[in-house]
Scaffold this motif. Sequence first.
Motif, PDB file in Angstrom:
ATOM      1  N   SER A  94      19.169  39.420 -15.989  1.00 19.82           N
ATOM      2  CA  SER A  94      20.439  38.802 -16.335  1.00 19.82           C
ATOM      3  C   SER A  94      21.525  39.861 -16.475  1.00 19.82           C
ATOM      4  O   SER A  94      22.626  39.720 -15.942  1.00 19.82           O
ATOM      5  N   ALA A 107      25.332  39.919 -18.030  1.00 23.87           N
ATOM      6  CA  ALA A 107      24.682  38.906 -18.864  1.00 23.87           C
ATOM      7  C   ALA A 107      25.648  38.029 -19.638  1.00 23.87           C
ATOM      8  O   ALA A 107      25.225  37.138 -20.361  1.00 23.87           O
ATOM      9  N   GLN A 112      22.583  33.306 -14.763  1.00 26.11           N
ATOM     10  CA  GLN A 112      21.255  33.280 -14.147  1.00 26.11           C
ATOM     11  C   GLN A 112      20.705  31.860 -14.027  1.00 26.11           C
ATOM     12  O   GLN A 112      19.801  31.598 -13.238  1.00 26.11           O
ATOM     13  N   ASN A 123      14.179  37.225  -8.687  1.00 25.42           N
ATOM     14  CA  ASN A 123      14.090  36.430  -9.915  1.00 25.42           C
ATOM     15  C   ASN A 123      12.963  35.405  -9.871  1.00 25.42           C
ATOM     16  O   ASN A 123      12.979  34.419 -10.605  1.00 25.42           O
TER      17      ASN A 123
END
Length: 716
Positions: A94, A107, A112, A123
Amino acid sequence: MSSKGMCPVAHGANTEQGDSPAWWPKSLNLDILHQQDAKTNPMGSSYDYRDALRTLDVDALKKDMKALLLDSQDWWPADWGHYGGLMIRMAWHSAGTYRIADGRGGAGTGNQRFAPLNSWPDNVNLDKARRLLWPIKKKYGNQISWADLMILAGTIAYESMGLKIFGFSFGREDIWHPQKEVYWGSEKEWLQKSGGEGSRYSGERDLENPLAAVMMGLIYVNPEGVDGNPDPLKTAQDIRTTFLRMAMNDEETVALTAGGHTVGKSHGNGDAANLGPVPEAADINEQGLGWMNHQTRSIGRDTVSSGIEGAWTTHPTQWDNGYFHLLLNYEWELTKSPAGAWQYAPINIKEEDKPVDVEDATIRCNPMMTDADMAMKMDPEYRKISERFYQDQAYFSETFARAWFKLTHRDMGPKARYFGPDVPKEDLIWQDPVPAGNTQYDIQATKTKILAAGLSSVDMINTAWDSARTYRDSDKRGGANGSRIRLAPQKDWEGNEPERLSAVLAAYETIAKDTGASIADIIVLAGNISIEQAAKAGGFSVQVPFTAGRGDATPEMTDIESFEVLEPLADGYRNWLKQHYVVTPEELLLDRTQLMGLSAVEMVVLIGGMRVLGTNYGGTKHGVFTDREGVLSNDFFVALTDMGYTWKPTGRNSYDVVDRKTEKTKWTATRVDLVLGSNSVLRSYAEVYAQDDNQKKFIDDFVASWTKVMNADLSL
């Protein structure tokens, strides 16, 4: 950079066609300015996340988080009964998308959860981590954002494994729609190798700006080697470039690599071909989950994520120095995982140094290293740092804790934006610290001294604008607070007209000494005064809102190298280009506007006002569509929409505005000026401000937009 050189922004991928029909390839797509519209937010305008955070029981949340880490679920069991490694990977991936060049990624928004990130190859199975967190999110609801929860999960995971964390801040607000403004690369396929059409590399190995990751769909480097070809020394070069663009030096890079691989494992014990579609492409019955394997067991020891298989350390649920012990004390040979990925296996490893199986503690398995890990051993500089960390576990732990904090907080902006009981007291230079300013000085007396200084209105407006325009809403950096326009590197930027700027600042320094106001406040206040006078000259009495209390940063508080990336290479608001670029001036304008957090309407009204105020770079007359320059009026829009003129190209970025009757050139213009009349959406806004009954509206909207720019770095 030549006219065909590297593009400083997101290319045409986000600003030319985008979602527009392909048969209008030259149509300027304004979607970059329409992201995160209020209509996409289910929380409503009355919801304030910081108010909600004040009611959060942080201790209870941490307790629940630690319990969840050890609560292994049958549907997605925890390795060794501990979800720490999975949560750390989720948090890392993230935060790890952040790049310093434009401040995007990171982040700070919970991005995400959405495409394309939720379906990136790097991911794989992080959708499971977020789903495991759902019971906690459900319980605490509006008191904790997904963005905060994901980073907290990784941080608490480290703490539960024995690391003394450096700190944690709440305050990341969720978005509710994918961030289309982020340029992830021009490739047309995942994990596309360098070379060929769409490659992010040029020259020998020059990574396209502003990208940090080496491939589409990766967070940073390819763990199997450059383009999947193992070569630790070449991989080291990629790592150094990537982590530098994530704002990390060599020591932080080694600490993060080692610390990230001290816990958890990679998963490649199976056939990746058995995995189903990614979350965005999966069938509706998968309910948002992707990479589902309905052919084999596919969980526990049989999980496939990266394709690389194994743990890096002997005790993957403990914070220790095992990573360096294994990396430096054993020789490693190249091999392949069961899924067919390149990795390294230890030669003649002692049985007691092998980690146990994730499901059966009676079985011991070989650890592994990736090409990126071998770079920590083979690259001379990384090797020195690794040896130092190996010999001093306490130093390694502290360095990693600080680097993890930086990784997960870099895009939150100054420390004033931090929230919660675990915010570190220490001021860190990468937080761009600014001392508190004075709010007790006499503002009216300060105004009087500013007016008596003999400076032109244009100089005062331009200095205020140039100081504030550096603000990036992407990572909350820059802006007028701190008056860093006085300091290196900003004082020498070409776009700030250093010679003119120096004279203005000299006058402001004297006023600051006499009044007790900060130079930062004086810069903004002087710009406001000039706008008030310009409006008055046009027959409108307005007061530009002013907030006192900005501080003046010192050179010791300023990381010069870090601030260099904030240098504007173009400013459509002041009709300036440092040079010609591959992309058009209007595309550069949209990128700057989006970074400043402005809407398309705010962009239009500011440009129209700045033109008639005569604030162009170097005093050029392009776009100054008025016979009363210096008066804040809607003359720009009146002339732009007047069909009594024709517009004739005279160069790559220059046009004559010609009177149809006399056939004489009345004004000159640039592409940025004329796009406000040629683009159908922007023209609709320009027509509003050209109307006879909207002169006052124009003044009010300009003042509101100006104030937003001046105060952008003060808002929380």
